[in-house]
Structure formats: structure tokens, C-alpha cells
Enzyme design. Sequence first.
Site, PDB file in Angstrom:
ATOM      1  N   HIS A 134      14.210 -14.749   6.964  1.00 14.82           N
ATOM      2  CA  HIS A 134      14.696 -14.240   8.252  1.00 14.82           C
ATOM      3  C   HIS A 134      15.176 -12.797   8.165  1.00 14.82           C
ATOM      4  O   HIS A 134      15.170 -12.077   9.172  1.00 14.82           O
ATOM      5  CB  HIS A 134      15.815 -15.132   8.787  1.00 14.82           C
ATOM      6  CG  HIS A 134      15.338 -16.400   9.416  1.00 14.82           C
ATOM      7  ND1 HIS A 134      14.958 -16.487  10.739  1.00 14.82           N
ATOM      8  CD2 HIS A 134      15.173 -17.641   8.901  1.00 14.82           C
ATOM      9  CE1 HIS A 134      14.587 -17.729  11.019  1.00 14.82           C
ATOM     10  NE2 HIS A 134      14.704 -18.448   9.915  1.00 14.82           N
ATOM     11  N   GLU A 199      10.630 -27.522   6.822  1.00 21.37           N
ATOM     12  CA  GLU A 199      11.354 -27.384   8.090  1.00 21.37           C
ATOM     13  C   GLU A 199      10.360 -27.354   9.249  1.00 21.37           C
ATOM     14  O   GLU A 199       9.532 -26.446   9.328  1.00 21.37           O
ATOM     15  CB  GLU A 199      12.177 -26.092   8.098  1.00 21.37           C
ATOM     16  CG  GLU A 199      13.210 -26.011   6.982  1.00 21.37           C
ATOM     17  CD  GLU A 199      13.904 -24.667   6.922  1.00 21.37           C
ATOM     18  OE1 GLU A 199      13.636 -23.792   7.781  1.00 21.37           O
ATOM     19  OE2 GLU A 199      14.724 -24.480   6.002  1.00 21.37           O
ATOM     20  N   HIS A 202      10.628 -23.853  11.425  1.00 17.02           N
ATOM     21  CA  HIS A 202      10.596 -22.512  10.836  1.00 17.02           C
ATOM     22  C   HIS A 202       9.161 -22.028  10.655  1.00 17.02           C
ATOM     23  O   HIS A 202       8.364 -22.650   9.953  1.00 17.02           O
ATOM     24  CB  HIS A 202      11.314 -22.546   9.479  1.00 17.02           C
ATOM     25  CG  HIS A 202      11.281 -21.249   8.724  1.00 17.02           C
ATOM     26  ND1 HIS A 202      12.418 -20.534   8.424  1.00 17.02           N
ATOM     27  CD2 HIS A 202      10.250 -20.543   8.183  1.00 17.02           C
ATOM     28  CE1 HIS A 202      12.085 -19.446   7.730  1.00 17.02           C
ATOM     29  NE2 HIS A 202      10.770 -19.431   7.579  1.00 17.02           N
TER      30      HIS A 202
END
Length: 235
Positions: A134, A199, A202
Amino acid sequence: MRPYHKIPIIECGEPLVKIPLELFAVETPHPYEKLGANYGEHSPYYLRESVVKNLIKAQNYLQLLHPGWYIQIFDAYRPVAVQQFMVDYSFAQALQERGLIAANLSPQEKENIWKQVYEIWALPSLNINTPPPHSTGSAVDITLVDDGGKVVNMGSPIDEMSERSHPDYYVNSHEKYHQFRQLLLDIMLKAGFQRNPKEWWHFSFGDQMWAWLCNQSNPDHPVTARYGRWESQLV
């Protein structure tokens, strides 16, 4: 180190730009700011320019399949300081859920909890060769909102530290949950993204994880990462 950290980064210098939030659904207030995360002069609703363009493509694909549905943006750009805040917060939450006190933990107990935390959270590394996804401005956490404005039930909330977060957890049960996760995957893959194997929410484009996943599926045409940790001013 994670396997994808072996992928070299050849920074392309593409700017971090504001996501046109009017094209998407957004959780308000921002979930991490609500917890106390301080983004400072930055905003969580920024991504690299090409990542934003591809996210718009994914939204358009979704509209073709389900008119009136929207991608809901949970989180996007995340400074390393915010990554650290959320890692620490998640560790504290894990202790609270178990009724434990950090000072009373044995080394093994502490290691087990940290292991669980890092199943979901990337290490808040300042090493330029191992940036949290991120923090590169190329990763985004998302879910879906239906044509009635309701967040689609994916079978587990974003950031849950359990096996339910694994994308294929419901492949042999709760068919609806798996179908919705697959729908999210399909529109994002079509727009050039790759999904974190652990995930369901994501997705990234252009970072080390993206390159590693691309190379797993197409080893004859290897790619490198084009985005490293974002360190310049927002535009």
C-alpha cells in the site's frame, strides 16, 4: 521477507493522483482514520496514475455485468507510518480478544500472535527494496456495493485475521459468498490487477506482489515491479 520481495523494483516515477471518488462507493469516515491513524499531509484516497485508470476500467466492467453496482474503496495509499499504526492496533486487538496482557506473554505466545498479525499485514518496512504494497500507491482494498446501495456480504469483513479472509475459503460452501468474491476477482483481473493470495479484498497493479503473481502465471514473460515506496509530494 515474502516471496515477492525478491522481485526487483524499477521505479517508473509515475505520480500519485487523487481517486475520482464520485465514480466509486466510499466508506465514510475512512476506517483507519476513524481508529486514529494519522495520514498527515497525505490522503488514503490516492493511487498511482495507471492504477487509478485501471480501477476505473474495473468499475466499468462491473457496471456492464451489474448496472448500478459499485466498487467500494476501503483503503488505498498508506504511508509506512499508518502501516505501523495498523500493525500495532491489530496486535493490541488480538490481545484484547484473547483477554491477554502483553507484559504477561511468553516469547512463544507473543510470536504466535505476531505471526497471525503478519498473515494479514505487511511488515511496515522502510527498506526501499521491501516496501509494504500500500505504501507504493499501487494496492487497493475494495469490496462491492449493490444497486440498492448495500455492501455485498463477502462472508468476512476486510482485515479479519482468520482463514475466512482467504479468497477460496467458501469454494465448497456458501456458494453466494464465493460467487461474489469471484465476481470481484474477475473484474479486477480483466483490468490488469492481481489479488493477494491470502486476502479476498486486496488487489494491486505494478508492485512487487503484482509482478510476482504475474510471473507465477506466465513464467515465460517475466516482469519487474514498476512502483516502489512513494516518497514524493502528492500532485
